[in-house]
Design a protein around this motif. Sequence first.
Motif, PDB file in Angstrom:
ATOM      1  N   PRO A   1      81.644  52.136   5.025  1.00 41.31           N
ATOM      2  CA  PRO A   1      82.147  50.922   5.672  1.00 41.31           C
ATOM      3  C   PRO A   1      81.628  49.673   4.951  1.00 41.31           C
ATOM      4  O   PRO A   1      80.442  49.578   4.645  1.00 41.31           O
ATOM      5  CB  PRO A   1      81.579  51.013   7.086  1.00 41.31           C
ATOM      6  CG  PRO A   1      81.241  52.459   7.281  1.00 41.31           C
ATOM      7  CD  PRO A   1      80.828  52.961   5.938  1.00 41.31           C
ATOM      8  N   VAL A   2      82.526  48.739   4.692  1.00 44.38           N
ATOM      9  CA  VAL A   2      82.130  47.491   4.030  1.00 44.38           C
ATOM     10  C   VAL A   2      82.409  46.271   4.899  1.00 44.38           C
ATOM     11  O   VAL A   2      81.882  45.186   4.651  1.00 44.38           O
ATOM     12  CB  VAL A   2      82.832  47.329   2.665  1.00 44.38           C
ATOM     13  CG1 VAL A   2      82.416  48.424   1.700  1.00 44.38           C
ATOM     14  CG2 VAL A   2      84.345  47.303   2.817  1.00 44.38           C
ATOM     15  N   ALA A   3      83.257  46.432   5.912  1.00 44.60           N
ATOM     16  CA  ALA A   3      83.604  45.306   6.784  1.00 44.60           C
ATOM     17  C   ALA A   3      84.172  45.857   8.089  1.00 44.60           C
ATOM     18  O   ALA A   3      84.507  47.040   8.180  1.00 44.60           O
ATOM     19  CB  ALA A   3      84.623  44.398   6.102  1.00 44.60           C
ATOM     20  N   CYS A   4      84.240  45.001   9.104  1.00 43.47           N
ATOM     21  CA  CYS A   4      84.794  45.392  10.402  1.00 43.47           C
ATOM     22  C   CYS A   4      84.060  46.616  10.948  1.00 43.47           C
ATOM     23  O   CYS A   4      84.651  47.467  11.601  1.00 43.47           O
ATOM     24  CB  CYS A   4      86.299  45.673  10.245  1.00 43.47           C
ATOM     25  SG  CYS A   4      87.195  46.137  11.744  1.00 43.47           S
TER      26      CYS A   4
ATOM     27  N   ASN B   1      86.341  35.300   5.894  1.00 39.44           N
ATOM     28  CA  ASN B   1      85.660  34.968   4.644  1.00 39.44           C
ATOM     29  C   ASN B   1      84.462  35.869   4.361  1.00 39.44           C
ATOM     30  O   ASN B   1      84.236  36.285   3.222  1.00 39.44           O
ATOM     31  CB  ASN B   1      85.222  33.494   4.660  1.00 39.44           C
ATOM     32  CG  ASN B   1      86.406  32.554   4.562  1.00 39.44           C
ATOM     33  OD1 ASN B   1      87.368  32.821   3.845  1.00 39.44           O
ATOM     34  ND2 ASN B   1      86.358  31.452   5.299  1.00 39.44           N
ATOM     35  N   GLY B   2      83.688  36.162   5.403  1.00 43.50           N
ATOM     36  CA  GLY B   2      82.536  37.031   5.200  1.00 43.50           C
ATOM     37  C   GLY B   2      82.953  38.424   4.769  1.00 43.50           C
ATOM     38  O   GLY B   2      82.331  39.039   3.895  1.00 43.50           O
ATOM     39  N   ALA B   3      84.019  38.935   5.367  1.00 42.20           N
ATOM     40  CA  ALA B   3      84.530  40.255   4.997  1.00 42.20           C
ATOM     41  C   ALA B   3      85.067  40.245   3.570  1.00 42.20           C
ATOM     42  O   ALA B   3      84.918  41.226   2.832  1.00 42.20           O
ATOM     43  CB  ALA B   3      85.620  40.685   5.969  1.00 42.20           C
TER      44      ALA B   3
ATOM     45  N   GLY C   1      90.827  34.868   1.806  1.00 36.10           N
ATOM     46  CA  GLY C   1      89.872  34.555   2.859  1.00 36.10           C
ATOM     47  C   GLY C   1      90.436  33.517   3.806  1.00 36.10           C
ATOM     48  O   GLY C   1      90.950  32.484   3.376  1.00 36.10           O
ATOM     49  N   MET C   2      90.359  33.790   5.083  1.00 35.81           N
ATOM     50  CA  MET C   2      90.886  32.845   6.069  1.00 35.81           C
ATOM     51  C   MET C   2      90.326  33.213   7.434  1.00 35.81           C
ATOM     52  O   MET C   2      90.532  34.332   7.918  1.00 35.81           O
ATOM     53  CB  MET C   2      92.413  32.870   6.097  1.00 35.81           C
ATOM     54  CG  MET C   2      93.043  31.829   7.002  1.00 35.81           C
ATOM     55  SD  MET C   2      94.852  31.790   6.848  1.00 35.81           S
ATOM     56  CE  MET C   2      95.026  31.190   5.169  1.00 35.81           C
ATOM     57  N   ASN C   3      89.599  32.334   8.057  1.00 34.68           N
ATOM     58  CA  ASN C   3      89.028  32.604   9.369  1.00 34.68           C
ATOM     59  C   ASN C   3      89.999  32.191  10.471  1.00 34.68           C
ATOM     60  O   ASN C   3      90.364  31.020  10.585  1.00 34.68           O
ATOM     61  CB  ASN C   3      87.697  31.872   9.541  1.00 34.68           C
ATOM     62  CG  ASN C   3      86.591  32.503   8.720  1.00 34.68           C
ATOM     63  OD1 ASN C   3      86.667  33.684   8.357  1.00 34.68           O
ATOM     64  ND2 ASN C   3      85.564  31.736   8.402  1.00 34.68           N
ATOM     65  N   VAL C   4      90.440  33.171  11.252  1.00 30.94           N
ATOM     66  CA  VAL C   4      91.334  32.918  12.378  1.00 30.94           C
ATOM     67  C   VAL C   4      90.651  33.449  13.637  1.00 30.94           C
ATOM     68  O   VAL C   4      90.710  34.636  13.938  1.00 30.94           O
ATOM     69  CB  VAL C   4      92.697  33.621  12.183  1.00 30.94           C
ATOM     70  CG1 VAL C   4      93.635  33.281  13.337  1.00 30.94           C
ATOM     71  CG2 VAL C   4      93.318  33.234  10.844  1.00 30.94           C
TER      72      VAL C   4
ATOM     73  N   LEU D   1      90.296  37.375  13.200  1.00 32.26           N
ATOM     74  CA  LEU D   1      91.486  38.190  13.034  1.00 32.26           C
ATOM     75  C   LEU D   1      91.715  38.557  11.569  1.00 32.26           C
ATOM     76  O   LEU D   1      91.539  37.737  10.674  1.00 32.26           O
ATOM     77  CB  LEU D   1      92.692  37.410  13.560  1.00 32.26           C
ATOM     78  CG  LEU D   1      93.971  38.156  13.855  1.00 32.26           C
ATOM     79  CD1 LEU D   1      93.777  39.138  15.001  1.00 32.26           C
ATOM     80  CD2 LEU D   1      95.068  37.151  14.210  1.00 32.26           C
ATOM     81  N   TRP D   2      92.111  39.796  11.338  1.00 33.63           N
ATOM     82  CA  TRP D   2      92.586  40.245  10.040  1.00 33.63           C
ATOM     83  C   TRP D   2      94.108  40.234  10.062  1.00 33.63           C
ATOM     84  O   TRP D   2      94.722  40.469  11.104  1.00 33.63           O
ATOM     85  CB  TRP D   2      92.116  41.671   9.752  1.00 33.63           C
ATOM     86  CG  TRP D   2      90.639  41.835   9.567  1.00 33.63           C
ATOM     87  CD1 TRP D   2      89.650  41.542  10.454  1.00 33.63           C
ATOM     88  CD2 TRP D   2      89.991  42.379   8.410  1.00 33.63           C
ATOM     89  NE1 TRP D   2      88.420  41.848   9.937  1.00 33.63           N
ATOM     90  CE2 TRP D   2      88.596  42.376   8.682  1.00 33.63           C
ATOM     91  CE3 TRP D   2      90.438  42.876   7.185  1.00 33.63           C
ATOM     92  CZ2 TRP D   2      87.665  42.840   7.762  1.00 33.63           C
ATOM     93  CZ3 TRP D   2      89.516  43.347   6.272  1.00 33.63           C
ATOM     94  CH2 TRP D   2      88.146  43.320   6.548  1.00 33.63           C
ATOM     95  N   ILE D   3      94.707  39.958   8.916  1.00 32.43           N
ATOM     96  CA  ILE D   3      96.167  39.943   8.841  1.00 32.43           C
ATOM     97  C   ILE D   3      96.617  40.934   7.777  1.00 32.43           C
ATOM     98  O   ILE D   3      96.339  40.762   6.584  1.00 32.43           O
ATOM     99  CB  ILE D   3      96.705  38.534   8.535  1.00 32.43           C
ATOM    100  CG1 ILE D   3      96.260  37.564   9.634  1.00 32.43           C
ATOM    101  CG2 ILE D   3      98.226  38.564   8.433  1.00 32.43           C
ATOM    102  CD1 ILE D   3      96.674  36.131   9.394  1.00 32.43           C
TER     103      ILE D   3
END
Length: 381
Positions: free
Chosen positions: A260-263, A282-284, A343-346, A353-355
């Motif tokens: 696992p690297v994110a989420c 962005n962090g992910a 990268g985009m923080n929503v 949120l991831w898109i």
Amino acid sequence: MKLLLLLGLVALSQCLVSRVPLRRAKTLRQSLQEHGLLEDYLKKHPYNLADKYFPKQHSAEPMTNFLDNSYFGTISIGTPPQKFTVIFDTGSSNLWVPSVYCSSPGCKDHRRFNPAESSTFVGTNESLYIAYGTGSMTGVLGYDNVKVADIKVIDQIFGLAETEPGNFFSYCLFDGILGLAFPSIASSGATPVFDNMMSEGLVAKDLFSVYLSKDEQKGSFVLFGAIDHAYTTNGIHWIPLSAETYWQITMDSVSIGGEPVACSNGCQAIVDTGTSLLAVPNGALNAILGALGVSVGSNGQISCSAISSLPDVVFNIHGNAFAVPPRAYVIEMAGSCMLGFQGMNVPTEAGELWILGDVFIREYYVIFDRANNMVGLSRLS
């Protein structure tokens, strides 16, 4: 930089819809009744019982693949029909097109709807505003007949753009947007096109499915009311929705090389045909770049020769692993290569949120099931 600029100009990927709650639009019947026009209108537009009792089984709308960055098809509005190219966007809910009332550069370079040339148009005094990440539109709402593929929706509410500030829409090859998300996020309370298809019995099943071609090939489509099982030979994995807003689901984690690297503790994602790239917090993004051995300061640009040595990025969703290989998440154009991550923080109530945009969707045949509030994914060969 040319590649980055081109992606920003031609794709809807940079345009995340920011909905602004406005007053709910009056129904067509209410608007006509207030102006004493209802009786005359009903005489000219008799209800067609055949549409209710003998619905279309399914109807496919072919889409043009432009540089693997945007996919759009043709619809018509009005009587006689006026044609427009639109993005079929599962990340928004409104239908809108430019109108003759608009003098913005984004309107001038596209087809514009003329209400005076449609005998079935009914106007309202209701306004519409939608903001995107790199542009926005304002306009008014009206009703008219809308034809998508072979399906004719009578008295569909839609937006007539009066302004499209900025230059973003000037560079887009499509005229407008047809939203396929839920009514809960529709600006001005406008009923989405697919909701009217369902309520009027125009589709055999309350679902639609999407195939996006790769490498600029032809064959992309959105299929209303059916599943094309020629694209589901690898089976369908059904994922329940976590919210009836966007097509939103819960992801378990994102892994690379089995780690696992994110989420890692779960996160929310939306399956969005109107976003070209994979938009991640962005962090992910920094964690993914690090796991891929790409410098954070590289803006995602890599050597094209490195593609063969990169690993899959795996999205673990509802107990299943959905891999996106490097040939899918590396975008090559004009001899340059870049990662298809943005990268985009929503922020949402459940976290950032991831898109899952077109980079992800191209690997799967996607079924958007309104009857059961699920998304179905079938791996493409």
